[in-house]
Structures are given as C-alpha cells and as structure tokens.
Design a protein around this motif. Sequence first.
Motif, mmCIF file in Angstrom:
data_model
loop_
_atom_site.group_PDB
_atom_site.id
_atom_site.type_symbol
_atom_site.label_atom_id
_atom_site.label_comp_id
_atom_site.label_asym_id
_atom_site.label_seq_id
_atom_site.Cartn_x
_atom_site.Cartn_y
_atom_site.Cartn_z
ATOM 1 N N ILE A 1 -0.217 7.239 -1.400
ATOM 2 C CA ILE A 1 -0.653 6.554 -0.005
ATOM 3 C C ILE A 1 0.484 6.433 0.694
ATOM 4 C CG2 ILE A 1 -1.581 4.414 1.043
ATOM 5 C CD1 ILE A 1 -3.055 4.249 -1.303
ATOM 6 N N ILE B 1 -6.560 2.784 5.611
ATOM 7 C CA ILE B 1 -7.316 1.467 4.893
ATOM 8 C C ILE B 1 -7.441 0.347 5.332
ATOM 9 C CG2 ILE B 1 -7.001 0.213 2.873
ATOM 10 C CD1 ILE B 1 -5.614 2.672 1.454
ATOM 11 N N GLY C 1 -2.024 6.795 5.399
ATOM 12 C CA GLY C 1 -3.296 6.399 4.726
ATOM 13 C C GLY C 1 -3.393 4.795 4.495
ATOM 14 N N LEU D 1 -4.746 2.229 -6.861
ATOM 15 C CA LEU D 1 -4.409 1.555 -5.868
ATOM 16 C C LEU D 1 -4.719 0.011 -6.578
ATOM 17 C CD1 LEU D 1 -4.950 1.005 -2.025
ATOM 18 C CD2 LEU D 1 -5.483 -0.768 -3.609
ATOM 19 N N ILE E 1 -8.941 8.676 1.340
ATOM 20 C CA ILE E 1 -8.912 7.893 0.011
ATOM 21 C C ILE E 1 -9.885 8.023 -0.807
ATOM 22 C CG2 ILE E 1 -8.382 5.750 -1.024
ATOM 23 C CD1 ILE E 1 -6.122 6.467 0.798
ATOM 24 N N THR F 1 -7.723 7.621 -6.049
ATOM 25 C CA THR F 1 -6.638 7.024 -5.464
ATOM 26 C C THR F 1 -6.920 5.678 -5.402
ATOM 27 O OG1 THR F 1 -6.112 8.888 -4.181
ATOM 28 C CG2 THR F 1 -5.328 6.865 -3.339
ATOM 29 N N ALA F 2 -8.216 5.247 -5.027
ATOM 30 C CA ALA F 2 -8.855 3.846 -4.961
ATOM 31 C C ALA F 2 -8.480 3.149 -6.390
ATOM 32 C CB ALA F 2 -10.220 3.626 -4.646
ATOM 33 N N SER G 1 -12.661 3.242 -1.421
ATOM 34 C CA SER G 1 -12.402 4.631 -1.165
ATOM 35 C C SER G 1 -13.443 5.236 0.288
ATOM 36 C CB SER G 1 -13.140 5.544 -2.339
ATOM 37 O OG SER G 1 -14.521 4.811 -2.706
ATOM 38 N N LEU H 1 0.796 -1.277 0.090
ATOM 39 C CA LEU H 1 0.225 0.018 0.027
ATOM 40 C C LEU H 1 0.795 1.375 -0.045
ATOM 41 C CD1 LEU H 1 -2.819 -1.003 2.475
ATOM 42 C CD2 LEU H 1 -3.035 -0.469 -0.025
#
Length: 209
Positions: free
Chosen positions: A81, A89, A85, A124, A116, A120-121, A111, A75
């Motif tokens: 991230i 998560i 962050g 990821l 987040i 960004t999700a 998210s 992550l």
Amino acid sequence: MISYVKGTLTAIEEDRIVVETGGIGYGIRVPLSLLEELPALGTEITVHTCFQVREDSMTLYGFLHPQDREMFRQLIGVNGIGPKGALGILSVMRPDDLRMAVVSGDAKAISKAPGIGPKTAQRLILDLKDKVDLDEVIAGFSETGTAAGSGSVREISGLAAAAKEAAEAFTALGYTAAEASRAVKQVEVTEGMNAEDVLKASLKFLTFL
C-alpha cells in the motif's frame, strides 16, 4: 518536514486543496471523504500534513486531524500500500470507519477501495490490528455525550470494549463496519452500559444510515 499548514483555504479541487500562507499557495492532496468537512473558501484552516518525497515528485498529503494523518502513515507502512492506495482507502472510508473495520476484521469493507483486493485488505488488518487503539475507535462517538478523554482509564477501556463488541455484533449480522461504527457513535455510552445495552440503543439508528 512539514507537519502542518495553517492559512487561508483558497481552492478546493477534485482531490486537492490549496492553502495560502505567507504569500505561498500549498497544493495538498486530500482524501475525498475530507472534502465535505471543509469550511468555506476564504476561511482560515489548519491542515495536518505528511510530506512524501519521490524521485520524480514531492507531495503533501493533508488531513484535518492529526490522528487521521497517523492513520495514513500506518496505511503506507503496510506492504503493498503506497500513498495513492492509502488515499484511496481514506476516500471511501472515513478514518474512524476504517479503524472499526480493522478491529472488527471487516476485510470486505476495506477491499471496496480502488486497487485494494481481499488479500491486501486482510494483510492490512493483520498489520494494523495491534496498532489501532480502541479509545480512538470510539473517540467522540457521541456528539452530545461522553468524550473519550473523560473518566478514568478503566472506565474508558470499559466503554470502548462495550462499543467495540456492539459494533462487531452488527458486522456479524451483515452490516458493514462503516454502518456499525456510525450507529454506535450515535449512542451516548455511559458508565455501567455493557455491549448488549449499546447494541439495543444503536438499533434505532441503523434505519437512518
């Protein structure tokens, strides 16, 4: 580098635990989802750690399983991230649920973590989709049944694919990745079962989530 800390659990705080070993109490930041899995105070515990050094701080992040620590490392390797962050998560999603969200592309579930957003999700998911092992997603998915380490590689891959397809079907129906993951994990997936078999067997567990 500190790979793990083994000692006595002496304190449980809001987002931190203290483990004493050799007369030293190590303060270790942990995700909120881990707190409910902790043993009683005074119990010996092994915490797998990731040591982060910054200009103004040195912080230990801890997890009960090495594969969960690896998830944390993956992550923080995603652009945008950081450790805070990543911990956020893993505080709202158990590592197994996050893995399922990644393989099923459930950006909405990811998210929900603090800080987040949808972009960004999605980033990821793109970054980690090829790094998440299907066998890890269903490792221990049945508390009474098939362990991911048993059987041949071909059998394990088949079971993993069936479980993954069933979970993806649930997310397509509107269930979250976490709900899908927990339902599938209740099923003892055996050799010869396909995705439809796993899906049918999982349905009865959704009402109890």
